[in-house]
Design a protein around this motif. Structure first.
Motif, PDB file in Angstrom:
ATOM      1  N   GLY A  89      47.406  45.777  32.219  1.00 41.02           N
ATOM      2  CA  GLY A  89      46.275  46.168  31.867  1.00 41.02           C
ATOM      3  C   GLY A  89      45.766  47.775  32.355  1.00 41.02           C
ATOM      4  N   VAL A  90      46.167  48.009  33.405  1.00 37.44           N
ATOM      5  CA  VAL A  90      45.826  49.476  33.849  1.00 37.44           C
ATOM      6  C   VAL A  90      46.694  50.338  33.056  1.00 37.44           C
ATOM      7  CG1 VAL A  90      46.445  51.145  35.742  1.00 37.44           C
ATOM      8  CG2 VAL A  90      45.225  48.718  36.471  1.00 37.44           C
ATOM      9  N   SER A  91      47.921  49.934  32.863  1.00 40.87           N
ATOM     10  CA  SER A  91      48.775  51.001  32.069  1.00 40.87           C
ATOM     11  C   SER A  91      48.292  50.977  30.604  1.00 40.87           C
ATOM     12  CB  SER A  91      50.218  50.037  31.883  1.00 40.87           C
ATOM     13  OG  SER A  91      51.099  50.950  31.035  1.00 40.87           O
ATOM     14  N   ILE A 112      36.799  47.496  31.104  1.00 40.88           N
ATOM     15  CA  ILE A 112      36.081  46.132  31.309  1.00 40.88           C
ATOM     16  C   ILE A 112      37.089  44.971  31.524  1.00 40.88           C
ATOM     17  CG2 ILE A 112      34.642  44.530  30.431  1.00 40.88           C
ATOM     18  CD1 ILE A 112      32.840  46.793  29.209  1.00 40.88           C
ATOM     19  N   MET A 113      38.096  45.000  30.606  1.00 44.78           N
ATOM     20  CA  MET A 113      38.996  43.657  30.824  1.00 44.78           C
ATOM     21  C   MET A 113      39.759  43.818  31.806  1.00 44.78           C
ATOM     22  SD  MET A 113      39.948  43.524  26.663  1.00 44.78           S
ATOM     23  CE  MET A 113      41.249  42.428  26.818  1.00 44.78           C
ATOM     24  N   THR A 114      40.213  45.145  32.251  1.00 40.98           N
ATOM     25  CA  THR A 114      41.061  45.396  33.450  1.00 40.98           C
ATOM     26  C   THR A 114      40.254  45.040  34.654  1.00 40.98           C
ATOM     27  OG1 THR A 114      42.457  47.077  32.085  1.00 40.98           O
ATOM     28  CG2 THR A 114      42.753  46.876  34.749  1.00 40.98           C
ATOM     29  N   PHE A 115      39.318  45.532  34.759  1.00 35.39           N
ATOM     30  CA  PHE A 115      38.236  45.078  35.770  1.00 35.39           C
ATOM     31  C   PHE A 115      38.210  43.607  36.147  1.00 35.39           C
ATOM     32  CE2 PHE A 115      33.872  44.608  37.682  1.00 35.39           C
ATOM     33  CZ  PHE A 115      34.082  45.185  38.820  1.00 35.39           C
ATOM     34  N   GLY A 116      37.864  43.017  34.901  1.00 38.50           N
ATOM     35  CA  GLY A 116      37.719  41.492  34.874  1.00 38.50           C
ATOM     36  C   GLY A 116      38.925  40.706  35.422  1.00 38.50           C
TER      37      GLY A 116
END
Length: 170
Positions: A113-115, A141-145
């Motif tokens: 997700g970070v990548s 938002i998805m990576t934070f989730g």
């Protein structure tokens, strides 16, 4: 349990509780968008090309930001063939083993997700649709989730260790 572990569990649980309670209200703007799009198409004969994508983005935020809260409440689907018959200590030991696989999966998912988010920001990635929205906000938002779910999984692991030792974290 050591005090830093207790603090970690307390803060992660509090953070995910607050974010989860806020995230559950995303269902209302998502429903409003879909209602607006339907009314526009049926009553005015004017379809809105951004409504479906926006509702998909909101749904993604809804379940990913609420995922950690759901895990905290034990609301995830669980196969209970033998699990219910186990003692609290044996359930905690079972959960300690299985949560390690979940943590590994979430760590890999978070790295991806970070990548993906970095790529979307660097190249101003847009979706290949008529609306063509930029993707970095929803990917962030998805990576934070995913990160919140990972933190909650680690918190659950610590709580299971405490239960297995006979000294639950309150």
């Amino acid at each position: 349990m050591p005090e830093p572990v207790r603090l970690f569990v307390r803060y992660v649980d509090a953070l995910n509780h607050r974010i989860g309670r806020v995230a559950m209200y995303l269902i209302f703007p998502m429903a409003g968008i879909l209602l607006y799009a339907t009314a526009s198409r049926v009553m005015l004969g004017v379809p809105i090309n951004w409504a479906m994508e926006m509702s998909q983005f909101m749904l993604s935020a809804y379940y990913l930001l609420g995922g950690a809260y759901s895990m905290q409440l034990g609301a995830h689907v669980r196969m209970d063939l033998f699990y219910d018959r186990l003692s609290a200590r044996n359930r905690a030991v079972t959960d300690m083993i299985t949560i390690l696989f979940v943590i590994f999966y979430l760590a890999v998912l978070f790295i991806g997700g970070v990548s993906s988010t970095q790529y979307a920001i660097s190249y101003d990635q847009k979706n290949y649709t008529a609306w063509a929205p930029v993707l970095w906000p929803i990917k962030t938002i998805m990576t934070f989730g995913i990160f919140l779910v990972l933190l909650q999984a680690v918190s659950s692991f610590f709580k299971d260790i405490a239960i297995a030792r006979g000294k639950p974290i309150t």
